[in-house]
Design a protein around this motif. Structure first.
Motif, PDB file in Angstrom:
ATOM      1  N   ILE A 154       0.861  -1.184   0.000  1.00  0.00           N
ATOM      2  CA  ILE A 154       0.000   0.000   0.000  1.00  0.00           C
ATOM      3  C   ILE A 154       0.899   1.236   0.000  1.00  0.00           C
ATOM      4  CG2 ILE A 154      -1.974   1.117   1.073  1.00  0.00           C
ATOM      5  CD1 ILE A 154      -2.457  -1.836   0.392  1.00  0.00           C
TER       6      ILE A 154
ATOM      7  N   TYR B 232      -9.694   0.280   4.769  1.00  0.00           N
ATOM      8  CA  TYR B 232      -9.074  -0.935   5.292  1.00  0.00           C
ATOM      9  C   TYR B 232      -9.924  -1.548   6.400  1.00  0.00           C
ATOM     10  CZ  TYR B 232      -5.520  -4.104   7.121  1.00  0.00           C
ATOM     11  OH  TYR B 232      -4.841  -5.232   7.544  1.00  0.00           O
TER      12      TYR B 232
ATOM     13  N   GLN C  79      -1.095   6.252   0.582  1.00  0.00           N
ATOM     14  CA  GLN C  79      -2.456   6.223   1.109  1.00  0.00           C
ATOM     15  C   GLN C  79      -2.751   7.473   1.951  1.00  0.00           C
ATOM     16  OE1 GLN C  79       0.023   4.197   2.008  1.00  0.00           O
ATOM     17  NE2 GLN C  79      -0.164   3.424   4.101  1.00  0.00           N
TER      18      GLN C  79
ATOM     19  N   PHE D 118       2.317  -1.533   4.606  1.00  0.00           N
ATOM     20  CA  PHE D 118       1.865  -0.151   4.487  1.00  0.00           C
ATOM     21  C   PHE D 118       3.092   0.761   4.392  1.00  0.00           C
ATOM     22  CE2 PHE D 118      -1.191  -2.609   6.935  1.00  0.00           C
ATOM     23  CZ  PHE D 118      -2.363  -2.395   6.233  1.00  0.00           C
TER      24      PHE D 118
END
Length: 329
Positions: free
Chosen positions: A232, A243, A235, A260
């Protein structure tokens, strides 16, 4: 795979589709070449498959025979059981464990039966607008372990009025079918980079717990691809809300594969080599930005093959016996 002819398209940058002496289409992107790698494994890759997948002649022979036996005892499942290449695309990602491969095959085709709009007439041409708008792209590079690298632009490039969530999911299914066909990807697996730059509430409202579960079930239960990582990047804050919809449906194994990175390119490059990523993602691969329409045109060469793939699966008589609560066996 067979190749269908198609009108050659050339971009304003001079990038175009070409075909090699075997009629295989490709797009030359500077020093990189984007094509489907349908050839059998090289000697070097065979050594890697032996080490990582225990791919010995004896294991392959046993697994093929056992998988054929399991398929023959499964009511109403229609697949090309005598075609080794078809069976191997399920066996290789499972390290030639026939029982595991059969479970995934059964889930894969039961999903298509249970959700016919995702299992009927799904071809590259049916979702070419997804590729045209560059919501979904494939890099011409691979990671050092041979993994394919897929880019999904779930933000600025995604206009839900033009590309529905259903269409996007179908495009993912087409792309994973392609990945399953490539021996090199069967062995090396895939990295997926989810670029969330430009994610907004308009995008957030496309998802529901039902669609989140549908996608999560398919990824975790039905896809015969060795998933190396879901990355990811870029974001914004509202991604946390998105999420939260998916999180209840993610098993422990998949959660461990989700990373992430935000805007931390160093973090991403610790998972995927800089040599494989374009500058946009912190890499040093000088990959020209090719039009999505060219990729669509390249996939159109395989349209007939996908029409054949759509004939595989469970006969109608199997439908009543499907578990209404899960795609899992």
């Amino acid at each position: 795979m067979q190749h269908e002819g198609n009108t050659e398209r050339k971009s304003s940058m001079g990038i175009r589709i070409e075909t090699d002496q075997d009629g295989v289409p490709f797009i030359q992107l500077g020093s990189y070449c984007l094509r489907l790698d349908l050839e059998e494994l090289s000697d070097r890759d065979k050594e890697k498959a032996l080490t990582e997948l225990n791919e010995t002649p004896e294991n392959v022979q046993y697994a093929l025979a056992k998988l054929r036996e399991l398929i023959s005892n499964e009511p109403n499942l229609r697949v090309p059981v005598d075609v080794d290449e078809f069976l191997v695309k399920f066996l290789r990602p499972c390290k030639f464990a026939p029982e595991t491969a059969f479970k995934i095959m059964r889930r894969y085709y039961r999903f298509k039966t249970k959700h016919p709009k995702y299992g009927v007439r799904i071809t590259p041409n049916s979702v070419r607008h997804v590729f045209d708008t560059e919501v979904f792209k494939i890099l011409p590079t691979r990671s050092p372990d041979g993994s394919r690298i897929f880019i999904m632009n779930i933000g600025a490039k995604w206009d839900p009025k033009k590309v529905t969530l259903e269409d996007m999911f179908k495009a993912v299914m087409v792309t994973m079918e392609i990945a399953m066909l490539e021996p090199k990807t069967q062995m090396g697996g895939a990295h997926v980079v989810l670029n969330m730059e430009g994610l907004s509430m308009v995008h957030f409202y496309q998802f529901s717990p039902f669609t989140a579960k549908l996608i999560a079930d398919w990824v975790q239960e039905c896809v015969a691809v060795r998933l190396r990582g879901i990355h990811i990047v870029n974001q914004p804050y509202i991604f946390n809300m998105l999420y939260a919809i998916f999180k209840p449906f993610l098993g422990e194994k998949l959660r461990k594969l989700i990373f992430f990175h935000g805007t931390n390119r160093k973090s991403l490059l610790e998972r995927i080599s800089a040599d494989c990523l374009p500058e946009k993602f912190g890499g040093n691969a000088n990959i020209p930005n090719y039009p999505g329409s060219l990729f669509s045109d390249m996939l159109f060469y395989y349209e007939h093959d996908f029409e054949v793939y759509n004939t595989y699966g469970y006969a109608i008589a199997e439908k009543p016996s499907i578990d209404s609560n899960s795609t899992s066996s």
